[in-house]
Scaffold this motif. Structure first.
Motif, short mmCIF file in Angstrom:
data_model
loop_
_atom_site.label_atom_id
_atom_site.label_comp_id
_atom_site.label_asym_id
_atom_site.label_seq_id
_atom_site.Cartn_x
_atom_site.Cartn_y
_atom_site.Cartn_z
N PRO A 113 33.84 13.74 -19.94
CA PRO A 113 33.31 14.11 -18.62
C PRO A 113 34.20 15.08 -17.85
O PRO A 113 33.71 15.81 -16.98
CB PRO A 113 33.19 12.77 -17.89
CG PRO A 113 34.07 11.82 -18.63
CD PRO A 113 34.06 12.28 -20.05
N LYS A 114 35.49 15.11 -18.16
CA LYS A 114 36.38 16.05 -17.46
C LYS A 114 36.45 17.41 -18.15
O LYS A 114 37.15 18.30 -17.69
CB LYS A 114 37.79 15.44 -17.35
CG LYS A 114 37.86 14.25 -16.42
CD LYS A 114 39.29 13.79 -16.20
CE LYS A 114 39.34 12.60 -15.23
NZ LYS A 114 38.84 12.95 -13.88
N SER A 115 35.70 17.55 -19.24
CA SER A 115 35.71 18.82 -19.97
C SER A 115 34.70 19.82 -19.43
O SER A 115 34.60 20.94 -19.92
CB SER A 115 35.45 18.57 -21.45
OG SER A 115 34.13 18.11 -21.67
N VAL A 187 31.39 25.24 -15.21
CA VAL A 187 32.05 25.78 -16.40
C VAL A 187 32.53 24.65 -17.30
O VAL A 187 32.51 23.47 -16.91
CB VAL A 187 33.27 26.65 -16.02
CG1 VAL A 187 32.82 27.90 -15.26
CG2 VAL A 187 34.28 25.87 -15.18
N TRP A 188 32.96 25.02 -18.48
CA TRP A 188 33.52 24.04 -19.40
C TRP A 188 34.82 24.58 -19.98
O TRP A 188 35.19 25.72 -19.79
CB TRP A 188 32.52 23.67 -20.49
CG TRP A 188 32.01 24.80 -21.33
CD1 TRP A 188 32.57 25.30 -22.47
CD2 TRP A 188 30.81 25.57 -21.12
NE1 TRP A 188 31.81 26.32 -22.98
CE2 TRP A 188 30.72 26.51 -22.17
CE3 TRP A 188 29.80 25.54 -20.15
CZ2 TRP A 188 29.66 27.41 -22.28
CZ3 TRP A 188 28.76 26.45 -20.25
CH2 TRP A 188 28.68 27.37 -21.29
N GLU A 189 35.52 23.68 -20.68
CA GLU A 189 36.80 24.05 -21.27
C GLU A 189 36.63 25.15 -22.34
O GLU A 189 35.59 25.22 -22.99
CB GLU A 189 37.46 22.82 -21.90
CG GLU A 189 37.97 21.81 -20.90
CD GLU A 189 39.14 22.31 -20.06
OE1 GLU A 189 39.60 23.45 -20.26
OE2 GLU A 189 39.59 21.55 -19.20
N ASP A 206 33.78 17.05 -11.45
CA ASP A 206 33.58 17.13 -12.89
C ASP A 206 32.51 16.13 -13.30
O ASP A 206 31.78 15.60 -12.45
CB ASP A 206 34.90 16.91 -13.65
CG ASP A 206 35.56 15.56 -13.38
OD1 ASP A 206 34.83 14.60 -13.07
OD2 ASP A 206 36.80 15.47 -13.48
N GLY A 207 32.40 15.86 -14.60
CA GLY A 207 31.32 15.01 -15.08
C GLY A 207 31.54 13.52 -14.89
O GLY A 207 30.64 12.73 -15.19
N ALA A 272 43.51 16.62 -24.38
CA ALA A 272 43.57 15.36 -23.65
C ALA A 272 42.26 15.03 -22.93
O ALA A 272 42.03 13.87 -22.55
CB ALA A 272 44.71 15.41 -22.64
N LYS A 273 41.40 16.02 -22.76
CA LYS A 273 40.14 15.80 -22.04
C LYS A 273 38.99 15.38 -22.96
O LYS A 273 37.89 15.12 -22.48
CB LYS A 273 39.75 17.06 -21.27
CG LYS A 273 40.73 17.42 -20.17
CD LYS A 273 40.22 18.58 -19.33
CE LYS A 273 41.17 18.89 -18.18
NZ LYS A 273 40.68 19.99 -17.32
N PHE A 274 39.26 15.34 -24.26
CA PHE A 274 38.17 15.09 -25.21
C PHE A 274 38.35 13.79 -26.00
O PHE A 274 39.47 13.40 -26.34
CB PHE A 274 38.08 16.24 -26.22
CG PHE A 274 37.52 17.51 -25.67
CD1 PHE A 274 36.17 17.66 -25.43
CD2 PHE A 274 38.36 18.58 -25.39
CE1 PHE A 274 35.65 18.84 -24.93
CE2 PHE A 274 37.86 19.77 -24.89
CZ PHE A 274 36.51 19.90 -24.66
N ASP A 275 37.23 13.16 -26.30
CA ASP A 275 37.15 12.12 -27.30
C ASP A 275 36.41 12.75 -28.48
O ASP A 275 35.25 13.14 -28.36
CB ASP A 275 36.39 10.90 -26.77
CG ASP A 275 36.24 9.79 -27.82
OD1 ASP A 275 36.68 9.99 -28.97
OD2 ASP A 275 35.68 8.74 -27.48
#
Length: 322
Positions: A113-115, A187-189, A206-207, A272-275
C-alpha cells in the motif's frame, strides 16, 4: 494487432483471428517491465533459478525475455500469442481479460500500500484530500494508481468531477509537480522514493487502508493447461527470488539495479515497501474484485470479469513453503 483494435473487434462480436508466431516447443516467453515491482523475477533470472526449477520438470527449456514500458503493450503481445508469462498491474490485466485475452492470474508479483501514493509538492499548502478540490491532479489513466486517486478523493468527499484531471505518464507526474504545472498526482514507485529523497514531493496519502497495491503474474491459459508443471516451476523460482530479496536486500539491489533502471542504494529503500510473496490470499482476490468493480464503474472495462474463475491459486507455492 493493437489493444484498441482488439477491443473494437470484440465489441463488434467479430471472431478474434490472430496468427501466433511460430515458436519452439521447449521455450517459455516472459513479458516484464523494468521496474522494482517485479524484482524477484530478475533475481531468479540472474541466479539461474528458473532453469534450475524447470530442470526438475524437463531439462533444456529455453527462456525468452521481452521488456515493455507498461501493461497495455503486454496485453497486445499476449493477444498476438507471443507470451506465456506476464508481469503487470491489476488494472491492465483486468482490461486484457475483459476484452477476451485468455489468461489466468497465477500469482502476485508484488503488493504494498505504500508503493503508490497521491503526492504534492514538498512546500505545497495542500494538507488533506478535500483541499484537492479545483486543483490540477495528474494520473496515468488506466493504471492502478487511478483507482487509488479515486479512493483518496472519495475520502475527502470529492470525485473526479471536482478536480482538473490530467493524464500523464507516471515518470512525468513528479517533475510536473516540481515545475508547478500541476498541483498533485497519483504515482507509484520508484517515483515516490526518488522524489521524496530529493525533498521535492510530499506524500498526501498512500494506499494504507485504501488499496493494497497488488500487481499480478498472468499466464496464457493454453500454456497453463498444457504445461502446468512448468508454470509451477517458474513460480517456485519467483518465490526464491522474493525470499532472497527479504534476506539480502542490498545484495539483491546490486544484482538487479540494471534491470530496474535504479541505483542500488535507492532500490534497496524501495524494496522495503513491497511484499513479493507470490501466493494469492483471500484478501488479494477481494482486492481484485474491488478493482474489477471500479474499472467497470468508470468504463475502463465493458465486459465483467469473473475474478474467482480468473484466479488460479494452485500454481504459486503456499506462503512459507520451502
Amino acid at each position: 494487432m493493437t489493444l484498441r483494435t482488439l477491443i473494437a473487434t470484440l465489441a463488434l462480436g467479430l471472431p478474434l483471428l490472430v496468427a501466433a508466431p511460430a515458436r519452439a516447443a521447449d521455450e517459455i516467453r516472459f513479458a516484464t517491465q523494468p521496474i522494482p515491482h517485479y524484482a524477484p523475477i530478475f533475481v531468479a533470472k540472474h541466479k539461474h533459478w528458473i532453469e534450475e526449477e524447470l530442470a526438475k520438470v524437463k531439462p533444456g527449456i529455453e527462456l525468452k525475455w521481452a521488456s515493455f514500458a507498461a501493461g497495455p503493450p503486454i496485453n497486445e503481445s499476449f493477444a498476438a500469442g507471443q507470451q506465456d508469462f506476464g508481469f503487470l498491474g491489476d488494472t491492465p490485466a483486468l482490461i486484457g481479460k475483459s476484452v477476451g485475452i485468455d489468461t489466468k492470474v497465477v500469482g502476485l508479483s508484488s503488493s504494498g500500500p505504500k508503493s503508490l501514493a497521491v503526492v504534492v509538492g514538498a512546500g505545497s499548502p495542500i494538507a488533506s484530500a478535500k483541499e484537492l478540490k479545483g486543483k490540477k491532479v495528474a494520473v496515468t489513466k488506466g493504471s492502478y494508481a487511478q483507482h487509488l486517486l479515486a479512493l483518496v478523493l472519495e475520502s475527502g468527499g470529492l470525485g473526479f468531477a471536482d478536480v482538473e484531471l490530467v493524464n500523464l505518464p507516471n515518470a512525468e507526474i513528479a517533475p510536473a509537480i516540481v515545475a508547478g504545472t500541476i498541483d498533485a498526482g497519483a504515482v507509484w514507485e520508484p517515483v515516490i522514493t526518488r522524489f521524496e529523497t530529493q525533498q521535492a514531493v510530499r506524500v498526501l496519502a498512500d494506499g494504507t487502508g485504501l488499496k493494497k497495491g497488488i500487481l499480478v503474474i498472468i499466464a496464457a491459459d493454453d500454456f497453463l493447461k498444457a504445461k502446468r508443471a512448468q508454470a509451477e516451476a517458474v513460480l517456485r523460482a519467483y518465490a526464491r527470488g522474493a525470499a532472497f530479496i527479504r534476506a539480502n536486500p542490498k545484495e539483491a539491489a546490486a544484482l538487479v539495479s540494471t534491470d530496474t533502471n535504479l541505483p542500488a542504494d535507492l532500490l534497496a529503500q524501495v524494496f522495503a515497501k513491497f511484499d513479493y510473496t507470490p501466493a494469492l490470499a483471500d484478501e488479494d482476490v477481494v482486492e481484485l474484485k474491488k478493482s474489477e468493480a471500479y474499472s467497470r464503474s468508470i468504463g475502463l472495462i465493458k465486459a465483467p470479469v469473473d475474478v474467482e474463475s480468473w484466479v488460479d491459486r494452485g500454481v504459486a507455492p503456499a506462503r512459507g513453503a520451502k
